[in-house]
Write an enzyme that holds these catalytic residues in place. Structure first.
Site, PDB file in Angstrom:
ATOM      1  N   GLN A 137       1.721  53.789  -5.154  1.00 60.52           N
ATOM      2  CA  GLN A 137       0.625  52.833  -5.299  1.00 60.52           C
ATOM      3  C   GLN A 137      -0.578  53.285  -4.472  1.00 60.52           C
ATOM      4  O   GLN A 137      -0.454  53.549  -3.283  1.00 60.52           O
ATOM      5  CB  GLN A 137       1.107  51.431  -4.858  1.00 60.52           C
ATOM      6  CG  GLN A 137       0.093  50.329  -5.072  1.00 60.52           C
ATOM      7  CD  GLN A 137      -0.226  50.085  -6.549  1.00 60.52           C
ATOM      8  OE1 GLN A 137       0.666  50.057  -7.391  1.00 60.52           O
ATOM      9  NE2 GLN A 137      -1.502  49.917  -6.867  1.00 60.52           N
TER      10      GLN A 137
ATOM     11  N   ASP B 242       2.387  57.418 -13.812  1.00 64.25           N
ATOM     12  CA  ASP B 242       0.965  57.062 -13.774  1.00 64.25           C
ATOM     13  C   ASP B 242       0.134  58.073 -14.563  1.00 64.25           C
ATOM     14  O   ASP B 242      -1.038  57.823 -14.854  1.00 64.25           O
ATOM     15  CB  ASP B 242       0.465  57.048 -12.314  1.00 64.25           C
ATOM     16  CG  ASP B 242       0.275  55.627 -11.793  1.00 64.25           C
ATOM     17  OD1 ASP B 242       0.207  54.705 -12.615  1.00 64.25           O
ATOM     18  OD2 ASP B 242       0.188  55.467 -10.560  1.00 64.25           O
TER      19      ASP B 242
ATOM     20  N   LYS C  15       4.622  44.772 -11.046  1.00 59.60           N
ATOM     21  CA  LYS C  15       5.256  45.922 -11.700  1.00 59.60           C
ATOM     22  C   LYS C  15       6.777  45.804 -11.596  1.00 59.60           C
ATOM     23  O   LYS C  15       7.504  46.032 -12.559  1.00 59.60           O
ATOM     24  CB  LYS C  15       4.777  47.234 -11.049  1.00 59.60           C
ATOM     25  CG  LYS C  15       3.361  47.588 -11.426  1.00 59.60           C
ATOM     26  CD  LYS C  15       2.791  48.738 -10.616  1.00 59.60           C
ATOM     27  CE  LYS C  15       1.322  48.948 -10.975  1.00 59.60           C
ATOM     28  NZ  LYS C  15       0.629  49.914 -10.134  1.00 59.60           N
TER      29      LYS C  15
END
Ligand code: NAP
Length: 286
Positions: free
Chosen positions: A95, A118, A51
């Site tokens: 995460q 997200d 990422k």
């Protein structure tokens, strides 16, 4: 048609890069993404590294904040509140998974919904299900864009989503509902999955069961999106396994009008959509 997710993701990244270059020139600023990584979970380390590299490649200022797994929930929330106020940060991603003493849902709720790249915050989930503009979880967004690239008008099509997770199945269903599809969601308790699948014009498999969807499950001419990532033992491979999807590719490819391979289908779209969400968050904030 085998859908080339890698190529499509690259095109999306090129567009994002171009737009960020223009923002940089005209406004002398860039979108910023901060990823929080807790503990030493090896797959998470790899995801976060990818990422970070992908963000840099398109000109997003990216930062990874690492914490020992012993960090308290209170400290993590304090860090998120700081990032919520930070004007240089437009996207915040925690995460997952988090260590068991930290409540993942509580952490996500502390992220400013405008920075929730997200798309997991209840405000974004609610906006998506109300048909409003929102930040959408990256994997279903990527799958949706691949479907739209095959066929623009999806009105009236029968769509079967297999899997009802908050991460994949549910947002995918909302996206296709918004496109006026007739959406069915299958799950582990669904009794007639094969028959439902045989009627579907669009099949999205997000299950985590290798080769679940077989050729005789699929209607001639269906669009088949395989989200699954499963390890299957293969002694001919160096690692002793290969990655396969939830769809039995060799039999389904003969029936489908369009199908995503695994790897190289939905996977590359996930990170590209994270970059897209970061740019969208930047534009919404500024
Ligand atoms: P998840 O949270 O475990 O959800 C799996 C869903 O599949 C559940 O709704 C479950 O039903 C359903 N299911 C399980 N066995 C089934 C069966 N035999 N028949 C029908 N439905 C069944 O998984 P997830 O996080 O959504 O991930 C799904 C897959 O996508 C995994 O392979 C994951 O690795 C992959 N994935 C890929 C990407 C990517 O970038 N390509 C990103 C994320 C995830 P119940 O609700 O009844 O338990």
């Amino acid at each position: 048609m085998i859908i080339d997710g890698k190529k499509f993701a690259q095109e999306l990244r090129n567009e994002i890069k171009k737009e960020i270059e223009s923002i940089k020139k005209t406004r002398n600023t860039t979108p910023g993404l901060t990823v929080i990584l807790v503990g030493n979970h090896t797959p998470s380390e790899i995801y976060v590294r990818n990422k970070e590299l992908s963000a840099k490649e398109v000109g997003i200022t990216s930062e990874v904040i690492r914490f020992e797994s012993s960090i308290t929930q209170e400290k993590l929330i304090e860090v998120i509140h700081g990032l919520n106020k930070d004007k240089k940060v437009h996207g915040i991603l925690v995460q997952l998974p988090l260590p068991p003493h930290i409540n993942g849902s509580k952490i996500i709720e502390e992220i400013d919904p405008k920075k929730d790249v997200d798309g997991f915050h209840p405000v974004n989930v609610g906006n998506l299900s109300s048909g409003k503009d929102s930040l959408v979880p990256c994997t279903p967004l990527g799958s949706y864009l691949l479907i739209k690239n095959v066929q623009k008008n999806l009105t009236g099509l029968e769509a079967l989503i297999i899997g009802r997770s908050n991460l994949n199945g549910k947002p995918m269903a909302q996206l296709l509902l918004k496109e006026d599809c007739t959406v069915t969601i299958g799950h582990s308790k669904t009794k007639n999955l094969k028959e439902l699948c045989q009627k579907a014009d669009i099949v999205v498999a997000a299950v985590g069961r290798a080769n679940l969807v077989k050729g005789d499950w699929v209607k001639e001419g269906a669009i088949v999106i395989d989200v699954g990532i499963n390890r299957e033992e293969d002694k001919t491979e160096k690692k002793g396994y290969k990655i396969v999807g939830d769809v039995e590719f060799d039999s389904v490819v003969k029936k489908a009008r369009a199908i995503t391979p695994v790897p190289g289908g939905v996977g590359p779209m996930t990170i590209a959509c994270l970059l897209n969400n970061t740019l969208k968050a930047f534009k919404n904030i500024n």
